[in-house]
Design an enzyme around this catalytic site. Structure first.
Site, PDB file in Angstrom:
ATOM      1  N   SER A  98       7.447   1.398   4.047  1.00 21.61           N
ATOM      2  CA  SER A  98       8.137   0.143   4.358  1.00 21.61           C
ATOM      3  C   SER A  98       9.603   0.470   4.589  1.00 21.61           C
ATOM      4  O   SER A  98      10.095   1.499   4.090  1.00 21.61           O
ATOM      5  CB  SER A  98       8.019  -0.820   3.160  1.00 21.61           C
ATOM      6  OG  SER A  98       8.861  -1.940   3.333  1.00 21.61           O
TER       7      SER A  98
ATOM      8  N   TYR B 104       8.763  -2.599  -6.000  1.00 19.85           N
ATOM      9  CA  TYR B 104       8.086  -2.353  -4.719  1.00 19.85           C
ATOM     10  C   TYR B 104       8.783  -1.213  -3.992  1.00 19.85           C
ATOM     11  O   TYR B 104       8.138  -0.272  -3.516  1.00 19.85           O
ATOM     12  CB  TYR B 104       8.123  -3.636  -3.883  1.00 19.85           C
ATOM     13  CG  TYR B 104       7.486  -3.518  -2.517  1.00 19.85           C
ATOM     14  CD1 TYR B 104       6.107  -3.422  -2.371  1.00 19.85           C
ATOM     15  CD2 TYR B 104       8.270  -3.516  -1.362  1.00 19.85           C
ATOM     16  CE1 TYR B 104       5.515  -3.323  -1.122  1.00 19.85           C
ATOM     17  CE2 TYR B 104       7.687  -3.421  -0.108  1.00 19.85           C
ATOM     18  CZ  TYR B 104       6.317  -3.329   0.016  1.00 19.85           C
ATOM     19  OH  TYR B 104       5.730  -3.225   1.260  1.00 19.85           O
TER      20      TYR B 104
HETATM   21  N1  LIG Z   1       3.707  -7.407   5.800  1.00 19.80           N
HETATM   22  C1  LIG Z   1       4.902  -6.852   5.596  1.00 19.80           C
HETATM   23  O1  LIG Z   1       5.954  -7.500   5.745  1.00 19.80           O
HETATM   24  C2  LIG Z   1       4.980  -5.395   5.219  1.00 19.80           C
HETATM   25  C3  LIG Z   1       6.210  -4.745   5.383  1.00 19.80           C
HETATM   26  C4  LIG Z   1       6.310  -3.410   5.035  1.00 19.80           C
HETATM   27  C5  LIG Z   1       5.206  -2.727   4.559  1.00 19.80           C
HETATM   28  N2  LIG Z   1       4.013  -3.384   4.406  1.00 19.80           N
HETATM   29  C6  LIG Z   1       2.885  -2.622   3.849  1.00 19.80           C
HETATM   30  O2  LIG Z   1       1.775  -2.734   4.711  1.00 19.80           O
HETATM   31  C7  LIG Z   1       0.559  -2.594   3.970  1.00 19.80           C
HETATM   32  C8  LIG Z   1      -0.409  -3.711   4.339  1.00 19.80           C
HETATM   33  O3  LIG Z   1       0.137  -4.935   3.934  1.00 19.80           O
HETATM   34  P1  LIG Z   1      -0.142  -6.306   4.692  1.00 19.80           P
HETATM   35  O4  LIG Z   1       1.175  -6.862   5.067  1.00 19.80           O
HETATM   36  O5  LIG Z   1      -1.180  -6.152   5.728  1.00 19.80           O
HETATM   37  O6  LIG Z   1      -0.655  -7.185   3.458  1.00 19.80           O
HETATM   38  P2  LIG Z   1      -2.040  -7.923   3.158  1.00 19.80           P
HETATM   39  O7  LIG Z   1      -2.442  -8.760   4.334  1.00 19.80           O
HETATM   40  O8  LIG Z   1      -1.862  -8.567   1.846  1.00 19.80           O
HETATM   41  O9  LIG Z   1      -3.067  -6.716   3.048  1.00 19.80           O
HETATM   42  C9  LIG Z   1      -3.165  -5.905   1.906  1.00 19.80           C
HETATM   43  C10 LIG Z   1      -4.524  -5.237   1.928  1.00 19.80           C
HETATM   44  O10 LIG Z   1      -4.629  -4.387   0.784  1.00 19.80           O
HETATM   45  C11 LIG Z   1      -5.848  -4.672   0.116  1.00 19.80           C
HETATM   46  N3  LIG Z   1      -5.690  -4.429  -1.310  1.00 19.80           N
HETATM   47  C12 LIG Z   1      -4.781  -4.969  -2.144  1.00 19.80           C
HETATM   48  N4  LIG Z   1      -4.958  -4.543  -3.402  1.00 19.80           N
HETATM   49  C13 LIG Z   1      -6.034  -3.689  -3.354  1.00 19.80           C
HETATM   50  C14 LIG Z   1      -6.721  -2.935  -4.321  1.00 19.80           C
HETATM   51  N5  LIG Z   1      -6.371  -2.959  -5.623  1.00 19.80           N
HETATM   52  N6  LIG Z   1      -7.787  -2.200  -3.946  1.00 19.80           N
HETATM   53  C15 LIG Z   1      -8.171  -2.175  -2.639  1.00 19.80           C
HETATM   54  N7  LIG Z   1      -7.551  -2.857  -1.671  1.00 19.80           N
HETATM   55  C16 LIG Z   1      -6.488  -3.612  -2.029  1.00 19.80           C
HETATM   56  C17 LIG Z   1      -6.126  -6.141   0.420  1.00 19.80           C
HETATM   57  O11 LIG Z   1      -7.502  -6.426   0.393  1.00 19.80           O
HETATM   58  P3  LIG Z   1      -8.322  -7.083  -0.824  1.00 19.80           P
HETATM   59  O12 LIG Z   1      -7.459  -8.178  -1.394  1.00 19.80           O
HETATM   60  O13 LIG Z   1      -9.572  -7.566  -0.154  1.00 19.80           O
HETATM   61  O14 LIG Z   1      -8.564  -5.959  -1.766  1.00 19.80           O
HETATM   62  C18 LIG Z   1      -5.647  -6.229   1.859  1.00 19.80           C
HETATM   63  O15 LIG Z   1      -6.678  -5.819   2.746  1.00 19.80           O
HETATM   64  C19 LIG Z   1       0.987  -2.573   2.484  1.00 19.80           C
HETATM   65  O16 LIG Z   1       1.013  -1.253   2.024  1.00 19.80           O
HETATM   66  C20 LIG Z   1       2.405  -3.148   2.510  1.00 19.80           C
HETATM   67  O17 LIG Z   1       3.180  -2.695   1.441  1.00 19.80           O
HETATM   68  C21 LIG Z   1       3.878  -4.693   4.728  1.00 19.80           C
END
Ligand SMILES: NC(=O)c1ccc[n+]([C@@H]2O[C@H](COP(=O)([O-])OP(=O)(O)OC[C@H]3O[C@@H](n4cnc5c(N)ncnc54)[C@H](OP(=O)(O)O)[C@@H]3O)[C@@H](O)[C@H]2O)c1
Length: 268
Positions: A134, A147
């Protein structure tokens, strides 16, 4: 053959859709919510199987590996370590427990899964690992310290792994998104204001960056690209960067996450 973690929603789901377009694609989708994974797998134009598992569980890495060996012959060309979450809160509120909770999912689970799958990636080389860090893994703001710590750790470890695995043909890429509209990071506060709406990206844009930093062989990508300026400023102008990020203007960039609503910071 690719494994995408956190494929049930957001960036992981968009990545699965992007990878499925490649000729000969075959995917393993990993997350906790099996029904969402199955729906996605059925909608994709390639073979896709699912492993419904909590990646912080002790047995999770072996479950994914055994699934790959039993269902897909043990080949693996791409591992996308995308599953992650954020629970906002100051250190005084969340303490070590909140730091630990972030490290368990955003760092330890990535390291453990990579350890279990690295032999398959090596045997299938040329292959790649893409770690979802991130921009918060380069610059830190108030209430996101836990985080940020997990993403700073992920970046440091990824750079080292890149150097170690390069000779054997396993590329390690990093993707550092800024604000992306997803279930876990809805960015509602930013999307509501005309002043900040433009800085929120779509998951499909990040999925393209993941492709570039995996099969495409690029070392890293910020999404959107100008976020690299924040990282550069942190190194070259640390005092100014700290002043800006702790001042009033930075409060316009404060967003809540799904983690805040569902669970709040871990008890200390
Ligand atoms: N969106 C942003 O602004 C942003 C910015 C920078 C970085 N990121 C990074 O991008 C990545 C994806 O995030 P996103 O934005 O797509 O968020 P999201 O829509 O909340 O997706 C998170 C995913 O991780 C899975 N997950 C969470 N806890 C888990 C666990 N204990 N075991 C297995 N799976 C788990 C969730 O699925 P289940 O709940 O079905 O398990 C979901 O598929 C993350 O690493 C986040 O830190 C996001």
């Amino acid at each position: 053959m690719a494994v995408v973690t956190g494929a049930s929603t957001g960036i992981g789901e968009a990545t699965a859709i992007r990878l499925a377009r490649e000729p000969g694609a075959e995917l393993v989708l990993v997350a906790r919510r099996e029904e969402l994974l199955r729906e996605l797998a059925e909608s994709l134009p390639c073979r896709a199987t699912c492993v419904a598992v909590d990646l912080t569980a002790d047995e999770a890495p072996q479950r994914v590996r055994q699934h790959l060996e039993a269902e897909h012959g043990g080949e693996l060309h791409l591992l996308v370590n995308n599953a992650g979450a954020a629970w906002r809160g100051s250190f005084a509120e969340g303490g070590h427990a909140n730091v630990q909770r972030h490290m368990e999912l955003n760092f330890d689970a990535v390291v453990r899964l990579t350890e279990a799958l690295l032999p398959l990636l090596r045997a299938s080389a040329p292959s790649a690992i893409v770690n979802l860090a991130s921009t918060a893994g380069r610059v830190s703001r108030a209430r996101t310290g836990a985080y940020s710590a997990s993403k700073f750790a992920l970046i440091g470890w990824s750079d080292s792994l890149y150097a170690e695995e390069k000779p054997g043909g396993v590329h390690v890429g990093l993707v550092m998104p800024g604000f992306v509209r997803t279930e876990g990071f809805p960015a509602t506060e930013l999307r509501e204001k005309a002043l900040t709406r433009w800085i929120v990206s779509e998951p499909a844009t990040v999925a393209e960056a993941i492709y570039e930093c995996g099969p495409g062989g690029k070392p890293e990508r910020y999404v959107p690209r100008p976020y690299a300026l924040a990282a550069i400023a942190r190194i070259l102008l640390p005092s100014l960067t700290r002043r800006v990020l702790s001042g009033g203007a930075a409060s316009n960039l404060t967003t809540s996450t799904a983690g805040d609503g569902d669970r709040g910071p871990a008890p200390s």
